[in-house]
Design a protein around this motif. Structure first.
Motif, mmCIF file in Angstrom:
data_model
loop_
_atom_site.group_PDB
_atom_site.id
_atom_site.type_symbol
_atom_site.label_atom_id
_atom_site.label_comp_id
_atom_site.label_asym_id
_atom_site.label_seq_id
_atom_site.Cartn_x
_atom_site.Cartn_y
_atom_site.Cartn_z
ATOM 1 N N HIS A 476 -18.384 -7.245 -41.807
ATOM 2 C CA HIS A 476 -19.650 -7.873 -42.201
ATOM 3 C C HIS A 476 -19.634 -8.183 -43.689
ATOM 4 C CE1 HIS A 476 -20.504 -5.303 -38.686
ATOM 5 N NE2 HIS A 476 -21.389 -6.226 -38.353
ATOM 6 N N ASP A 477 -20.482 -9.127 -44.073
ATOM 7 C CA ASP A 477 -20.665 -9.369 -45.500
ATOM 8 C C ASP A 477 -21.722 -8.392 -46.037
ATOM 9 O OD1 ASP A 477 -23.160 -10.324 -44.723
ATOM 10 O OD2 ASP A 477 -22.603 -12.434 -44.921
ATOM 11 N N GLN A 478 -22.121 -8.551 -47.283
ATOM 12 C CA GLN A 478 -23.052 -7.603 -47.897
ATOM 13 C C GLN A 478 -24.425 -7.629 -47.241
ATOM 14 O OE1 GLN A 478 -23.010 -8.511 -52.090
ATOM 15 N NE2 GLN A 478 -21.076 -7.428 -52.436
ATOM 16 N N GLU A 479 -24.764 -8.731 -46.617
ATOM 17 C CA GLU A 479 -26.051 -8.825 -45.917
ATOM 18 C C GLU A 479 -25.927 -8.419 -44.444
ATOM 19 O OE1 GLU A 479 -25.023 -11.433 -48.002
ATOM 20 O OE2 GLU A 479 -26.282 -10.503 -49.557
ATOM 21 N N ARG A 480 -24.795 -7.839 -44.080
ATOM 22 C CA ARG A 480 -24.517 -7.371 -42.722
ATOM 23 C C ARG A 480 -24.415 -8.514 -41.724
ATOM 24 N NH1 ARG A 480 -21.871 -3.226 -42.174
ATOM 25 N NH2 ARG A 480 -22.666 -2.922 -40.047
ATOM 26 N N ASN A 481 -24.109 -9.701 -42.201
ATOM 27 C CA ASN A 481 -23.821 -10.798 -41.297
ATOM 28 C C ASN A 481 -22.382 -10.676 -40.809
ATOM 29 O OD1 ASN A 481 -26.355 -12.199 -41.635
ATOM 30 N ND2 ASN A 481 -25.627 -12.771 -43.685
ATOM 31 N N PRO A 482 -22.143 -10.921 -39.520
ATOM 32 C CA PRO A 482 -20.766 -10.798 -39.013
ATOM 33 C C PRO A 482 -19.848 -11.817 -39.662
ATOM 34 C CG PRO A 482 -22.206 -11.783 -37.361
ATOM 35 C CD PRO A 482 -23.093 -11.326 -38.466
ATOM 36 N N GLN A 483 -18.653 -11.364 -40.037
ATOM 37 C CA GLN A 483 -17.679 -12.234 -40.704
ATOM 38 C C GLN A 483 -16.485 -12.569 -39.828
ATOM 39 O OE1 GLN A 483 -16.675 -9.956 -44.262
ATOM 40 N NE2 GLN A 483 -17.579 -11.562 -45.522
ATOM 41 N N LEU A 484 -15.709 -11.517 -39.509
ATOM 42 C CA LEU A 484 -14.403 -11.716 -38.873
ATOM 43 C C LEU A 484 -14.162 -10.637 -37.839
ATOM 44 C CD1 LEU A 484 -11.555 -13.197 -38.982
ATOM 45 C CD2 LEU A 484 -10.871 -11.374 -40.556
ATOM 46 N N TRP A 485 -13.805 -11.081 -36.623
ATOM 47 C CA TRP A 485 -13.346 -10.131 -35.605
ATOM 48 C C TRP A 485 -11.862 -9.888 -35.813
ATOM 49 C CZ3 TRP A 485 -15.811 -7.006 -32.384
ATOM 50 C CH2 TRP A 485 -17.130 -7.285 -32.034
ATOM 51 N N MET A 486 -11.490 -8.607 -35.926
ATOM 52 C CA MET A 486 -10.094 -8.202 -36.109
ATOM 53 C C MET A 486 -9.680 -7.404 -34.878
ATOM 54 S SD MET A 486 -10.283 -7.164 -40.159
ATOM 55 C CE MET A 486 -11.770 -6.170 -39.895
ATOM 56 N N CYS A 487 -8.819 -7.996 -34.067
ATOM 57 C CA CYS A 487 -8.473 -7.422 -32.764
ATOM 58 C C CYS A 487 -7.040 -6.905 -32.739
ATOM 59 C CB CYS A 487 -8.650 -8.475 -31.666
ATOM 60 S SG CYS A 487 -10.349 -9.029 -31.432
ATOM 61 N N TYR A 488 -6.802 -6.011 -31.803
ATOM 62 C CA TYR A 488 -5.465 -5.564 -31.423
ATOM 63 C C TYR A 488 -5.161 -6.079 -30.015
ATOM 64 C CZ TYR A 488 -4.742 -1.926 -35.041
ATOM 65 O OH TYR A 488 -4.528 -1.235 -36.206
ATOM 66 N N ALA A 489 -3.895 -6.428 -29.789
ATOM 67 C CA ALA A 489 -3.488 -6.793 -28.433
ATOM 68 C C ALA A 489 -3.260 -5.560 -27.577
ATOM 69 C CB ALA A 489 -2.210 -7.634 -28.464
#
Length: 549
Positions: A476-489
């Motif tokens: 999330h950014d500082q305002e808790r907005n979602p930024q990036l999904w980081m996944c594992y296979a």
């Protein structure tokens, strides 16, 4: 001073020339240069035909013998048939004689067939031909015909290779692998060498081009950490222990599982996200590469590859592996720019449905390298370099302004793939969907590639490396907005570890819906056999933006 510098320069030039000459002379006899260097030397030339094949053996204790026939007449295939693992101190190499077809005389013979075995093929050969079967070392039988017989000339063998193991496969069009291995005393069981031959010219292959389906969707199957070997390999921590009657051969079980997933999910593209080759157990990396490539080639599925920290620990370096993969059917893999760090920094554009040339989305592949170059200060694993990040930012910016993108609005469906996770995977503030079974083995140095991904509107990044982690975490950014999904296979291969909390091998699926600007992901597991269930299915991007689960 100037005269002294010139003299020193000349001396250095002479010394370097002599050193290179001596090194090449020694290598010509004793093959002191790495196999990865030899893999760059020409092995298969268009326009050539094979006129003879033989095997030259020598004692590994004999420092005088080079195990090489006259290089002016013979080309040696740089693969020791013993793979340096035989129980006898012996080496052996296949040698071939080849010539340009236009240089052959009417009396020169050309190899038109090859068989391996104890039985003389003449006894069962009902074909009428002037060619005769001739025996060579290793129980190799050659049928050779003089050039003037045109019917035989059309069947001329034009290339020869060597693969290893009872489970070796040949995915290249026009090539044929011999089932019976070359007969050599002292060969390690399970690593038997096999001849593979090609007739005629190399097959012309049209480049693969991934496209959105008619329904507006595009499905990616991510397969990571296959850890394939030369030979069947040894299973590590198979789960459950009693599955398949308690019998487990690593590579056959891995490939059976991945093949089933390909048939069940019917993906539009496959991403092999690193550690396809288990370097320590792959003395012939080519054989291991062909195993996973054959799965997708025979199903006619485009596929992309990146490398992990184990791939280049076998017989081939990254450049050699990529050069080989680039020649295979349905591969969209690329080495990428030569002036930036790593091998395999590239992108693949997925085009709109139909025959249009506009891009629906872009997939980025970045080499995350292997082990830390500065263990004293940054222990563990290497990191993505500044020039790679600059390349990514410049490429993404240029593509977003390209005419091929101007008629399509869902640019934020773009995704990225690496092997080793970023340090941001560790952030305890991330929201996680899936199981966290082991620590994140990210680089100790943070080059902030994640920031570049967010700046360029990438919503999903997926990696491999930590086999038993198979979750998606959102930052999330500082305002808790979602930024990036980081996944594992999640790890797929039984040749790699998996012993955390009863971990079951698995793959990850991403389904991109371009009509609704949505990305959904789920996992599929190997066991139980009723594994049609989607595990942890979730929407991670909606209307082109990363969203909370």
């Amino acid at each position: 001073m100037t005269r002294r510098l010139v003299r020193t320069g000349i001396q250095l030039l002479v010394f370097a020339s002599v050193f290179i000459f001596v090194l090449l002379f020694i290598d010509r006899r004793y093959t002191v240069l790495p196999a990865s260097i030899h893999s760059h030397l020409p092995a298969h030339h268009p326009g050539l035909v094979i006129t003879d094949i033989t095997v030259e053996s020598c004692s590994g204790l004999n420092l005088i013998s080079s195990c090489r026939l006259d290089p002016d007449r013979w080309h040696r295939i740089e693969k020791d048939l013993y793979l340096k693992k035989g129980w006898l101190p012996t080496k052996a190499f296949v040698h071939i004689r080849r010539s340009r077809e236009e240089d052959l005389t009417e009396d020169d013979k050309v190899v038109i067939d090859v068989k391996v075995g104890r039985t003389n093929p003449t006894l069962g050969d009902k074909e009428e031909s002037s060619a005769q079967w001739e025996l060579r070392p290793g129980q190799i039988w050659l049928k050779r015909s003089v050039k003037k017989h045109e019917s035989d000339s059309k069947r001329a063998v034009t290339a020869v290779d060597v693969l290893f193991g009872t489970d070796a496969v040949e995915p290249r069009p026009g090539w044929e692998i011999k089932d019976i291995p070359i007969a050599m005393d002292g060969i390690t069981a399970g690593l038997e060498p096999k001849l593979s031959i090609r007739r005629g010219k190399p097959h012309k292959m049209e480049p693969a081009q991934p496209r959105i389906r008619k329904d507006g969707k595009f499905k990616i199957l991510q397969v990571s950490d296959l850890h394939l070997s030369t030979g069947v390999g040894a299973c590590r921590e198979p789960e459950p222990a009693g599955y398949h009657g308690g019998k487990c051969e690593a590579d056959p079980r891995t490939l059976e599982f991945v093949g089933k997933m390909l048939d069940d999910e019917k993906p539009d593209m496959v991403v092999f996200s690193g550690d396809q080759v288990n370097g320590d157990t792959a003395p012939d990396s080519q054989t291991a590469i062909f195993k996973f490539a054959e799965l997708v080639i025979k199903r006619q599925i485009p596929y992309a590859t990146i490398y992990g920290n184990h791939d280049d620990e076998g017989s081939l370096n990254r450049a050699s592996m990529m050069a080989l993969t680039e020649t295979l059917p349905y591969s969209v893999s690329e080495a990428g720019p030569s002036d930036i760090d790593g091998v395999g920094n590239y992108y693949v554009e997925v085009l709109v449905h139909g025959s249009g040339r506009h891009s629906a989305l872009t997939l980025y592949f970045v080499d995350s390298h292997g082990y830390s170059p500065d263990e004293r200060n940054f222990e563990g694993y290497d990191w993505i370099k500044p020039n790679q990040i600059s390349w990514f930012k410049d490429t993404a910016t240029a593509l977003s302004k390209s005419e091929t993108h101007t008629h399509y609005t869902h640019i934020h469906l773009d995704m990225a793939f690496i092997h080793i996770p970023l340090p941001e995977y560790i952030d305890p503030e991330n929201e996680v969907v899936g199981m966290v079974r082991e620590g994140v083995t990210a680089p100790a140095f943070n080059s902030h590639f994640k920031n570049a991904l967010v700046e360029q509107g990438i919503s999903v990044l997926s990696c491999g490396h930590d086999h038993a982690n198979e979750y998606c975490a959102i930052s999330h950014d500082q305002e808790r907005n979602p930024q990036l999904w980081m996944c594992y296979a999640g790890g797929s291969g039984f040749g790699g570890y998996g012993g955390y909390d009863g971990y079951i091998r698995r793959v990850r699926v991403f389904e991109i819906d371009t009509a609704d600007a949505r990305i959904t992901t789920w996992k599929r597991v190997e066991y139980p056999t009723g594994s049609e269930e989607r595990i942890d299915e979730q929407t991670i991007v909606n209307a082109g933006k990363a969203v909370h689960q």
